[in-house]
Design a protein around this motif. Structure first.
Motif, PDB file in Angstrom:
ATOM      1  N   SER A 119       0.660  -1.137   0.033  1.00  0.00           N
ATOM      2  CA  SER A 119      -0.064  -0.041   0.112  1.00  0.00           C
ATOM      3  C   SER A 119       1.057   1.158  -0.046  1.00  0.00           C
ATOM      4  O   SER A 119       0.637   2.342  -0.397  1.00  0.00           O
ATOM      5  N   THR A 130       1.340   5.169  -2.882  1.00  0.00           N
ATOM      6  CA  THR A 130       1.119   6.530  -1.986  1.00  0.00           C
ATOM      7  C   THR A 130       1.205   7.449  -3.338  1.00  0.00           C
ATOM      8  O   THR A 130       0.211   8.492  -3.533  1.00  0.00           O
ATOM      9  N   THR A 147       0.723   7.349  -6.451  1.00  0.00           N
ATOM     10  CA  THR A 147      -0.470   7.349  -7.411  1.00  0.00           C
ATOM     11  C   THR A 147      -1.554   7.833  -6.539  1.00  0.00           C
ATOM     12  O   THR A 147      -2.365   8.589  -7.227  1.00  0.00           O
ATOM     13  N   TYR A 148      -1.871   7.525  -5.267  1.00  0.00           N
ATOM     14  CA  TYR A 148      -3.043   8.291  -4.776  1.00  0.00           C
ATOM     15  C   TYR A 148      -3.008   9.801  -4.650  1.00  0.00           C
ATOM     16  O   TYR A 148      -3.939  10.304  -4.919  1.00  0.00           O
ATOM     17  N   LYS A 149      -1.774  10.273  -4.363  1.00  0.00           N
ATOM     18  CA  LYS A 149      -1.450  11.574  -4.374  1.00  0.00           C
ATOM     19  C   LYS A 149      -1.691  12.271  -5.622  1.00  0.00           C
ATOM     20  O   LYS A 149      -2.295  13.452  -5.996  1.00  0.00           O
ATOM     21  N   MET A 185      -8.979  12.356  -0.207  1.00  0.00           N
ATOM     22  CA  MET A 185      -8.698  12.063  -1.531  1.00  0.00           C
ATOM     23  C   MET A 185      -7.704  13.118  -2.056  1.00  0.00           C
ATOM     24  O   MET A 185      -6.537  12.649  -2.601  1.00  0.00           O
ATOM     25  N   GLY A 236      -4.150  12.841  -0.908  1.00  0.00           N
ATOM     26  CA  GLY A 236      -3.284  11.536  -0.971  1.00  0.00           C
ATOM     27  C   GLY A 236      -3.494  10.763   0.242  1.00  0.00           C
ATOM     28  O   GLY A 236      -2.884   9.885   0.593  1.00  0.00           O
ATOM     29  N   ASP A 277      -7.263   5.774   0.699  1.00  0.00           N
ATOM     30  CA  ASP A 277      -7.132   4.608  -0.051  1.00  0.00           C
ATOM     31  C   ASP A 277      -8.729   4.296  -0.552  1.00  0.00           C
ATOM     32  O   ASP A 277      -9.476   3.914  -0.077  1.00  0.00           O
TER      33      ASP A 277
END
Length: 84
Positions: free
Chosen positions: A13, A17, A19-21, A55, A58, A61
């Motif tokens: 996971s 990080t 990618t989520y950011k 979201m 970041g 999830d």
């Protein structure tokens, strides 16, 4: 027998990080282009405003269906979120 490895999952996971950011940054940019507040977008997507904040920073999830709801509320496709 299969066993769940919490340490391995945490590292996986952590690898996402960035990618989520990036997704959060792109969502924020598109939201601002549309002149919407987080609350207006949350109302349109029928999700909690704090989820959008998390979201965009970041910290969340999130499920793909959440991204689809936000894109629909923004009037864009998922692909458009990533266009510069």
């Amino acid at each position: 027998m299969w066993q769940y490895n919490h340490k391995k999952n945490k590292k996986m996971s952590d690898n996402f990080t960035a990618t989520y950011k990036a997704i959060g940054k792109a969502l924020k940019k598109k939201r601002k282009e549309k002149g919407l507040t987080q609350q207006q977008l949350a109302d349109g997507a029928e999700i909690d405003r704090s989820k959008i904040s998390d979201m965009e920073n970041g910290k969340e999830d999130f499920q793909f269906s959440t991204l689809l709801k936000l894109c629909k509320a923004l009037g864009v496709s998922v692909a458009e979120i990533f266009k510069n």
